[in-house]
Design a protein around this motif. Structure first.
Motif, mmCIF file in Angstrom:
data_model
loop_
_atom_site.group_PDB
_atom_site.id
_atom_site.type_symbol
_atom_site.label_atom_id
_atom_site.label_comp_id
_atom_site.label_asym_id
_atom_site.label_seq_id
_atom_site.Cartn_x
_atom_site.Cartn_y
_atom_site.Cartn_z
ATOM 1 N N ASP A 178 -31.448 40.429 -35.420
ATOM 2 C CA ASP A 178 -30.624 39.399 -35.675
ATOM 3 C C ASP A 178 -29.383 39.310 -35.284
ATOM 4 N N LEU A 179 -28.998 38.770 -33.816
ATOM 5 C CA LEU A 179 -27.638 38.935 -33.457
ATOM 6 C C LEU A 179 -27.168 37.644 -33.032
ATOM 7 N N LEU A 180 -25.834 37.401 -33.538
ATOM 8 C CA LEU A 180 -25.318 36.078 -33.441
ATOM 9 C C LEU A 180 -24.534 36.355 -31.878
ATOM 10 N N PRO A 181 -24.204 35.161 -31.398
ATOM 11 C CA PRO A 181 -23.603 35.136 -30.014
ATOM 12 C C PRO A 181 -22.229 36.029 -29.964
ATOM 13 N N GLY A 182 -21.923 36.689 -28.941
ATOM 14 C CA GLY A 182 -21.084 37.609 -28.832
ATOM 15 C C GLY A 182 -21.089 38.933 -28.397
ATOM 16 N N THR A 183 -20.454 39.878 -28.474
ATOM 17 C CA THR A 183 -20.623 41.397 -27.890
ATOM 18 C C THR A 183 -20.857 42.189 -29.178
ATOM 19 N N HIS A 184 -21.690 43.062 -29.112
ATOM 20 C CA HIS A 184 -22.171 44.235 -30.105
ATOM 21 C C HIS A 184 -22.488 45.480 -29.725
ATOM 22 N N ARG A 185 -22.013 46.473 -30.411
ATOM 23 C CA ARG A 185 -22.371 47.775 -29.952
ATOM 24 C C ARG A 185 -23.530 48.109 -30.854
ATOM 25 N N LEU A 186 -24.719 48.701 -30.159
ATOM 26 C CA LEU A 186 -25.996 48.699 -30.838
ATOM 27 C C LEU A 186 -26.337 50.151 -31.331
ATOM 28 N N THR A 187 -26.678 50.403 -32.386
ATOM 29 C CA THR A 187 -27.095 51.842 -32.582
ATOM 30 C C THR A 187 -28.573 52.017 -32.011
ATOM 31 N N GLY A 188 -29.043 53.312 -32.121
ATOM 32 C CA GLY A 188 -30.476 53.565 -31.394
ATOM 33 C C GLY A 188 -31.548 52.601 -32.158
ATOM 34 N N GLY A 189 -31.300 52.420 -33.338
ATOM 35 C CA GLY A 189 -32.427 51.597 -34.070
ATOM 36 C C GLY A 189 -32.506 50.160 -33.668
ATOM 37 N N GLN A 190 -31.037 49.519 -33.706
ATOM 38 C CA GLN A 190 -30.848 48.302 -33.280
ATOM 39 C C GLN A 190 -31.160 47.749 -32.054
ATOM 40 N N ALA A 191 -31.012 48.919 -30.999
ATOM 41 C CA ALA A 191 -31.297 49.116 -29.705
ATOM 42 C C ALA A 191 -32.658 48.945 -29.478
ATOM 43 N N LEU A 192 -33.552 49.378 -30.261
ATOM 44 C CA LEU A 192 -35.000 49.418 -30.191
ATOM 45 C C LEU A 192 -35.189 48.292 -30.588
ATOM 46 N N GLN A 193 -34.774 47.410 -31.617
ATOM 47 C CA GLN A 193 -35.059 45.992 -32.027
ATOM 48 C C GLN A 193 -34.748 45.107 -30.647
ATOM 49 N N TYR A 194 -33.770 45.394 -30.182
ATOM 50 C CA TYR A 194 -33.343 44.533 -28.864
ATOM 51 C C TYR A 194 -34.391 44.548 -27.797
#
Length: 481
Positions: free
Chosen positions: A187-203
């Motif tokens: 669940d990411l809104l438009p823009g720039t995000h720094r992803l943790t390991g778990g969030q990166a896995l979702q991505y």
């Protein structure tokens, strides 16, 4: 600071000291020999080829992580991601080719590692090669399909992926549109995000963001790898011996690798990547002939475009850049594409911001809404230089004194309007039903400049090749997601 940087370069640059720093990194690496007893292999080319395989491994995930990152269900003994990574002989370029996991493949004769049953050659989806014969059959199948000799094999599961990203301090990605996937929880809104390991896995796992399914997911995986390379080269990891060892230990302690890949190879890669810029990496997907090729007993598979795929892998074998092999015009492509955005970037000195709709697809009529002589012409020229399809004949003002620049658009072309508003920050969006596809820009007294933009999915030439600088974030501050 100069002294610390110099010492770091000496430590990682000198063989004896560098190896001393990396002492103990090999401990705990799980080994697998995917090349054992292999015969009739392709002839070795120039450069170094790694087969990077992502496996399920959800049986190693904690209950809390399974719940948070939507990793329910039974583990799949198969490959979730398959990438062929080529490092040029001069160590100045990395080429990454994504192989769709549903690719139509023909397995050679082999023994099933689960049942012990002997199988003759038969068709499957590529990810099934791992299920039937593990790393060795996967390597044999990829080599048969590409005629590229694999030098090293790296296998990363969910846990190893998350640990490595966290050891890097997270990875910054950007998106021009919302990314939502109920299956993975992304669940990411438009823009720039720094992803943790778990969030990166979702991505990198999300397949239900849009209608592109696995092909769209491969694009996001390529963006992520480009961002990971940028993070490694730009964050000081490669220049800090302690940090480099920490990241290397985390990666090698969380993967399965062939016996020939260890701390020495990691050190060599680290030294090679010190001079890497985002443009040093290039990404491609195998050209697709039929994305829904039916096979009896298997279902729908992805059939490669064999002639184009053969030329792509020939370029890898000959150690040639994929971008120039893909298209005589190179990655720049037609006017207004990623190349045009890059040119605009170079002129303005500003990083190009990713947008949803390529600017060359957007027709714009500029109008001067002020009494400032020549303003309409300047806005038209600036938008055209950024890649927009302007009329080239801006309309004169009618004696008004518009303060805030207005973007008038037909609601049916709202995505195009948002792209224009990104290029004109602070402008007002005004819906005008029935206006048609041409977007009207009424320049106000607040106009200062046009921000360079580029399509999030840039022009990719014949092989779908993009360079890292086309897909990583152009700048701005990251926000935690």
């Amino acid at each position: 600071m100069r002294l610390a940087t110099g010492l770091s370069l000496v430590v990682l640059g000198s063989g004896a000291v560098g190896h001393a720093v990396m002492t103990g990194v090999d401990t705990g690496i799980e080994r697998v020999d995917p090349f054992k007893d292999m015969k009739n292999r392709p002839q070795a080319g120039h450069g170094l080829n790694l087969l990077l395989v992502g496996t399920d491994g959800r049986d190693r995930i904690s209950k809390e992580e399974k719940r948070e990152y939507r990793l329910g269900g039974a583990p799949c003994h198969c490959t979730d991601t398959v990438m062929l990574v080529h490092l040029s002989a001069d160590r100045e370029r990395a080429s990454v080719v994504s192989l769709p996991r549903d690719s139509y493949a023909e397995l050679p004769a082999h023994r099933d590692q689960s049942t012990g049953k002997e199988h003759g050659p038969h068709p499957v989806k590529l990810n099934a090669a791992y299920a039937e014969g593990g790393p060795q059959l996967t390597v044999r199948t990829v080599e048969n399909m590409t005629r590229v000799k694999i030098d090293h094999y790296l296998e990363v599961d969910f846990t190893g992926f998350m640990k490595t990203v966290d050891a890097m301090g997270g990875v910054q990605i950007c998106t021009a549109k919302p990314l939502h996937d109920r299956s993975t929880g992304l669940d990411l809104l438009p823009g720039t995000h720094r992803l943790t390991g778990g969030q990166a896995l979702q991505y990198v796992r999300s397949r239900h963001v849009d209608g592109a399914a696995d092909l769209g997911r491969m694009q996001r995986q390529q963006r992520f790898v480009a961002a990971l390379l940028q993070q490694a080269a730009g964050s000081g990891v490669l220049l800090n011996p302690v940090k480099f060892k920490q990241v290397s230990s985390t990666l090698l302690g969380s993967v399965r690798a062939d016996p020939g890949f260890g701390s020495e190879q990691m050190l060599a890669l680290g030294q090679a990547m010190r001079g890497f810029a985002p443009s040093s990496s290039e990404f491609a997907s195998v050209p697709i002939g039929n994305p829904s090729y039916p096979v009896k007993g298997i279902g729908s598979t992805v059939k490669w475009d064999e002639p184009k795929a053969a030329k792509l892998f020939e370029a890898l074998r000959e150690d040639r850049p994929l971008a120039t092999a893909a298209d005589p015009a190179g990655p720049a492509g037609p006017a207004g594409s990623a190349g045009a955005a890059g040119a605009a970037n170079g002129r303005s000195g500003q990083p190009a911001v990713p947008v949803d709709v390529p600017p060359q697809q957007i027709r714009i009529q500029v109008e001067n809404g002020t009494r400032i002589d020549g303003l309409g012409g300047r806005v038209d020229a600036a938008l055209r230089a950024t890649g927009f399809d302007t009329t080239g004949t801006p309309q004169s003002g009618t004696g008004r004194a518009v303060r805030r620049t207005v973007i008038a658009y037909d609601p049916r072309w709202d995505r195009s309007a948002r792209t224009v508003s990104t290029a004109l920050p602070g402008s007002e969006l005004r819906a005008v039903p029935g206006q048609g596809r041409t977007v009207r820009v009424i320049a106000g007294t607040d106009y200062r400049t046009v921000v360079p933009v580029r399509a999030e999915d840039p022009y990719t030439g014949r092989f779908g090749v993009v360079t890292g600088d086309q897909v990583v974030c152009g700048g701005g501050s990251a926000q935690s997601s």
